[in-house]
Each structure stands twice: as C-alpha cells, then as structure tokens.
Design an enzyme around this catalytic site. Sequence first.
Site, PDB file in Angstrom:
ATOM      1  N   LYS A 129       1.007  -1.469  -0.209  1.00 43.03           N
ATOM      2  CA  LYS A 129       0.207  -0.339   0.200  1.00 43.03           C
ATOM      3  C   LYS A 129       0.543   1.185  -0.335  1.00 43.03           C
ATOM      4  O   LYS A 129       0.880   2.030  -0.878  1.00 43.03           O
ATOM      5  CB  LYS A 129      -0.748   0.214   1.492  1.00 43.03           C
ATOM      6  CG  LYS A 129      -1.825  -1.722   0.982  1.00 43.03           C
ATOM      7  CD  LYS A 129      -2.632  -1.000   1.944  1.00 43.03           C
ATOM      8  CE  LYS A 129      -2.285  -1.028   3.710  1.00 43.03           C
ATOM      9  NZ  LYS A 129      -0.944  -2.392   4.266  1.00 43.03           N
ATOM     10  N   ARG A 158      -8.911   1.112   9.043  1.00 44.39           N
ATOM     11  CA  ARG A 158      -8.805  -0.029   9.088  1.00 44.39           C
ATOM     12  C   ARG A 158     -10.035  -0.821  10.272  1.00 44.39           C
ATOM     13  O   ARG A 158      -9.903  -2.489  10.692  1.00 44.39           O
ATOM     14  CB  ARG A 158      -7.757  -0.650   9.804  1.00 44.39           C
ATOM     15  CG  ARG A 158      -6.439  -0.626   9.356  1.00 44.39           C
ATOM     16  CD  ARG A 158      -5.094  -0.409   9.989  1.00 44.39           C
ATOM     17  NE  ARG A 158      -3.993  -1.350   9.859  1.00 44.39           N
ATOM     18  CZ  ARG A 158      -2.520  -0.505   9.579  1.00 44.39           C
ATOM     19  NH1 ARG A 158      -2.844   0.752   9.366  1.00 44.39           N
ATOM     20  NH2 ARG A 158      -1.255  -1.439   9.340  1.00 44.39           N
ATOM     21  N   ARG A 209      11.942  -4.939   5.085  1.00 45.49           N
ATOM     22  CA  ARG A 209      11.886  -3.550   4.356  1.00 45.49           C
ATOM     23  C   ARG A 209      12.505  -3.181   5.147  1.00 45.49           C
ATOM     24  O   ARG A 209      12.368  -3.142   6.360  1.00 45.49           O
ATOM     25  CB  ARG A 209      10.402  -3.408   4.430  1.00 45.49           C
ATOM     26  CG  ARG A 209       9.271  -1.910   4.964  1.00 45.49           C
ATOM     27  CD  ARG A 209       8.360  -2.020   5.192  1.00 45.49           C
ATOM     28  NE  ARG A 209       7.640  -2.279   5.897  1.00 45.49           N
ATOM     29  CZ  ARG A 209       6.433  -2.733   6.155  1.00 45.49           C
ATOM     30  NH1 ARG A 209       5.610  -1.316   5.324  1.00 45.49           N
ATOM     31  NH2 ARG A 209       5.488  -3.087   7.015  1.00 45.49           N
ATOM     32  N   ARG A 269      11.670  -1.396  10.479  1.00 41.00           N
ATOM     33  CA  ARG A 269      10.436  -0.649  11.267  1.00 41.00           C
ATOM     34  C   ARG A 269      10.700  -1.562  12.972  1.00 41.00           C
ATOM     35  O   ARG A 269      10.900  -2.839  12.558  1.00 41.00           O
ATOM     36  CB  ARG A 269       9.585   0.316  10.950  1.00 41.00           C
ATOM     37  CG  ARG A 269       8.534   0.363  10.040  1.00 41.00           C
ATOM     38  CD  ARG A 269       7.688   0.036   8.917  1.00 41.00           C
ATOM     39  NE  ARG A 269       6.654  -0.019   9.768  1.00 41.00           N
ATOM     40  CZ  ARG A 269       5.650   0.060   9.340  1.00 41.00           C
ATOM     41  NH1 ARG A 269       5.287   0.053   7.895  1.00 41.00           N
ATOM     42  NH2 ARG A 269       3.712  -0.685   9.774  1.00 41.00           N
ATOM     43  N   ARG A 314      -0.041  -8.688  13.784  1.00 44.61           N
ATOM     44  CA  ARG A 314      -0.589  -7.537  12.559  1.00 44.61           C
ATOM     45  C   ARG A 314      -1.483  -8.253  11.924  1.00 44.61           C
ATOM     46  O   ARG A 314      -2.600  -7.269  11.150  1.00 44.61           O
ATOM     47  CB  ARG A 314       0.313  -6.926  11.612  1.00 44.61           C
ATOM     48  CG  ARG A 314       1.245  -5.975  12.951  1.00 44.61           C
ATOM     49  CD  ARG A 314       2.837  -4.994  12.739  1.00 44.61           C
ATOM     50  NE  ARG A 314       2.211  -4.782  11.460  1.00 44.61           N
ATOM     51  CZ  ARG A 314       3.327  -4.798  10.363  1.00 44.61           C
ATOM     52  NH1 ARG A 314       4.197  -4.736  11.154  1.00 44.61           N
ATOM     53  NH2 ARG A 314       3.237  -3.654   9.208  1.00 44.61           N
TER      54      ARG A 314
END
Length: 217
Positions: free
Chosen positions: A15, A90, A129, A163, A174
């Site tokens: 996203k 969300r 990431r 992160r 998550r």
Amino acid sequence: MAKYIVLLGPPGAGKGTQADFLAKKTKLAHISSGDLFRENFKKETELGKLAKSFMDKGELVPDNVTIDMIRERLSRADCKEGAILDGFPRTAAQADALEIMLTDFHGQVDLVPYITADQEILIERASGRWVCRANNAHIYHQLFNKPRQAGICDVDNAELVQRDDDKVETVAHRIKVYLEQTAPLVKYYRDHNKLFEIDGTQQVEVVSAMLLTRIQK
Ligand code: ADP
Ligand code: AMP
C-alpha cells in the site's frame, strides 16, 4: 469534487509503495496513518507515545484518536483535490467515520484498490522492508525493491532503517489483527461497488501501472 482513494490490503501488501507512486502521478496527497503515528512518536507527542504502545504489540491504535488525527490531516490545504488514504480505515467504525467526514469535505470514497498477497509473502516482505529515516514514504526491500546504494535512500540520501514492528512475530500478529478487524471492509466496499482487486504478488511496476490506469479512467 475532491477525489479520495482508499488503499486496502494486509500489512506488507504494498500500500505505502503504491500510494507514494500514485501521489506523485496525481494531485492527491498521500496520507498514511502509520506514518502520521511514527511522526508523532518522533516529535514525542502524547499521541505518538500512546500510538507506539499499540504499534509495538501489533495492535490497532484506538479508533477515537485515529479518526481525530485523520480528520485534522484531511482538513489541510494539500488535500484540496483529495487524498490517497494508506492504512485508514482499518475498522468498521473508522469506515463509518470516514464517510461522515468526507461529506464535510464535499467528497466521497471514489475507489478502493484492494491489494492482495498471502501470509508467507507478507512476512517475507515486511522482514526485508527498509524505510527512509527522513521520509517513511520512501520504502525499499532488500531483495525485491533495492535502493541504488545499500542502506541509503535514492531520493534524499538519508539512512534506511527497519521498523520496530517488522519483527516476524509482530508481523504475524498484525496479519491476524488485519483478518479480524480490517478484512470485513473488503465486503463493505465491494457491496458499495468501490472495490478494485489487484494481485499484489506481481512486480511493483505492474501493480503501479494497473492502479494508475484504473484511477485515470
Ligand atoms: P504496506 O504499506 O502495505 O505495509 P509496503 O508498501 O511498505 O506495504 O511494502 C512492504 C514491503 O514489500 C516493502 O519492503 C516493499 O519494498 C515491498 N514491496 C511492495 N510491493 C512489492 C511488490 N509488488 N513486489 C515485491 N515487493 C514489494
Ligand atoms: P502501517 O504503517 O500502516 O503498517 O501501520 C503501522 C501500525 O500503526 C499498525 O500496526 C497500527 O498499530 C497503527 N495504525 C496505522 N493505521 C491505523 C489505523 N487506521 N487504525 C489503528 N491503528 C493504525
């Protein structure tokens, strides 16, 4: 009329990567609720500290503070033409609140691209990431979307960091939270004829091209 695009999909689907691309190609602002929380934490605000306590556990930040933050952000001048919402809504309560706030801004949700990928891929993506320390919208992957120079952002030469919530256990949680609380929004937006489903396992450029074609239609 302002145009609002909601990017839906599990954590790691792509996203943020696509929102950054689309914002550059359109006049729409890129609004990432996760980035707004991280900026607040960096600035040591009360909201930032509260958000971080949920984010580190892979839980959602409570609806009331999230909704207030997004409403304030959407009221700013750079959202005059509309926005690409990345990570918001969300929950069903957030989706309802968004409908109400957009009527105040004389707009509505125009399109909901839903980017899909299965759990194994999502975990592989999140664990590789790397994001730019100066601007979290500049997102890389150590295998699939490498910076020109390892550890350095192509755009602003800032350091790339991982992160705190991209640890494998936190990502798995998550995804569980996504399935329980966010996945029902797929049906909600499909029922409203807003959904545009895209296979997020395709290459970044392929997903980008499909999204841009659909948005410019
Ligand atoms: P999200 O915002 O949905 O959590 P990101 O855009 O941050 O997802 O992407 C998660 C990770 O996957 C990043 O490391 C990014 O570079 C990488 N990525 C994004 N899209 C693709 C893709 N189509 N193919 C391979 N890797 C991708
Ligand atoms: P993201 O950057 O979208 O991956 O989001 C990182 C984390 O920020 C999430 O795991 C949540 O803890 C929090 N977060 C981001 N957006 C929302 C939202 N709309 N509602 C609640 N929590 C959110």
